[in-house]
Write an enzyme that holds these catalytic residues in place. Sequence first.
Site, PDB file in Angstrom:
ATOM      1  N   LYS A  66       0.653 -13.521  -4.587  1.00 53.07           N
ATOM      2  CA  LYS A  66      -0.277 -12.546  -4.001  1.00 53.07           C
ATOM      3  C   LYS A  66      -1.272 -11.956  -5.007  1.00 53.07           C
ATOM      4  O   LYS A  66      -2.383 -11.581  -4.638  1.00 53.07           O
ATOM      5  CB  LYS A  66       0.500 -11.398  -3.344  1.00 53.07           C
ATOM      6  CG  LYS A  66       1.191 -11.789  -2.045  1.00 53.07           C
ATOM      7  CD  LYS A  66       1.833 -10.581  -1.390  1.00 53.07           C
ATOM      8  CE  LYS A  66       2.559 -10.957  -0.129  1.00 53.07           C
ATOM      9  NZ  LYS A  66       3.079  -9.798   0.610  1.00 53.07           N
ATOM     10  N   ASP A 102      -1.006  -6.409   4.734  1.00 56.39           N
ATOM     11  CA  ASP A 102       0.342  -5.824   4.709  1.00 56.39           C
ATOM     12  C   ASP A 102       0.317  -4.310   4.968  1.00 56.39           C
ATOM     13  O   ASP A 102       1.095  -3.793   5.777  1.00 56.39           O
ATOM     14  CB  ASP A 102       1.011  -6.061   3.344  1.00 56.39           C
ATOM     15  CG  ASP A 102       1.525  -7.478   3.179  1.00 56.39           C
ATOM     16  OD1 ASP A 102       1.839  -8.127   4.191  1.00 56.39           O
ATOM     17  OD2 ASP A 102       1.615  -7.940   2.024  1.00 56.39           O
TER      18      ASP A 102
END
Length: 297
Positions: A66, A102
């Site tokens: 990420k 997220d």
Amino acid sequence: MKQLVGVLGHPIAHSKSPLLHNRAFQELDLPYFYTAFDVVPEQLGTAVSGLRALGIRGMNVTIPHKVAVIDHLDEVDPAACLIGAVNTIVNEADRLIGFNTDGDGYVRSLIEETGFNPMGKLVLVIGAGGAARAIVSALLFKGVSQITIINRTEERAIELIDGLKARASELSGSFAHSIQPDSLQHMQWNEIHRMMYQSDCVINTTSIGMWPEQDRMPIANPSFIQGQIVSDLVYNPLKTRWLQEASRQGAIAHGGLGMFVYQGAIAFEKWTGRPAPVRVMREAVESALRSELDIEV
Ligand code: NAP
């Protein structure tokens, strides 16, 4: 011909994202197919170049890529810059743009499932890993008045706060103003009980309580307040022991499945331009998790 989307991670075999997205494409009869790619860190750059070469519409990005993936993109959206991590790539005419869904996914789930209004609230975040970073940014942006971060390794909580402040100072506009000097603080682990008592919302962002250690809780004998929001990012099991205890004491329990569903739903909407069929996505993952737990327990 179908458009390809997917997820890059390592390991990735147990990901529920293919199930989540393919169920949604099927529901809306959209010509897309989602699959998982196991990509080792040394191959990340080559894999991302492959998105352009193959005309792949988009990708989710998960552990351990990420942060590293940012170096391989053409553009990163300001919210993802603030978090310092990307979990979704959109390929717009060969330009790879990074987003982080997220934090927004978490907040959307929290608000919709509990009715929590973040504005002006005091929040306790237990844990300071990657997931904590995303939800702290999103909650600050939604106007919480103060977030206290408590982590087993206190230095990591300090790094999280310093990193967010440094990245916010590099951004312009509302992102730069989302972090006020006193809106973030860290405390030592032994302050958890006191801070739980003072917080409107308590969020476990650690992996404690996740299967197969589902009997564990972040702290022994927690005391919750009636009506307080108690949240857990863990969704396997769907209701952790921490949340069971919160419900038993009259708090409002919020599990991690909604975050998973909504981070996927936001990515889906970016790729397809269509509202995600959130209910069927949730049902698909929930029933898969329930049948796995039946087998595992
Ligand atoms: P991470 O970056 O590895 O961070 C793990 C965090 O858990 C750290 O703060 C770590 O503390 C803490 N921790 C682990 N074991 C601990 C223990 N025994 N005692 C105290 N603290 C402990 O992981 P992450 O990506 O943030 O993920 C954290 C959790 O969130 C996982 O369970 C993951 O499955 C879940 N998650 C859920 C979603 C969702 O969609 N619902 C999305 C992302 C993540 P130290 O710094 O001291 O090691």
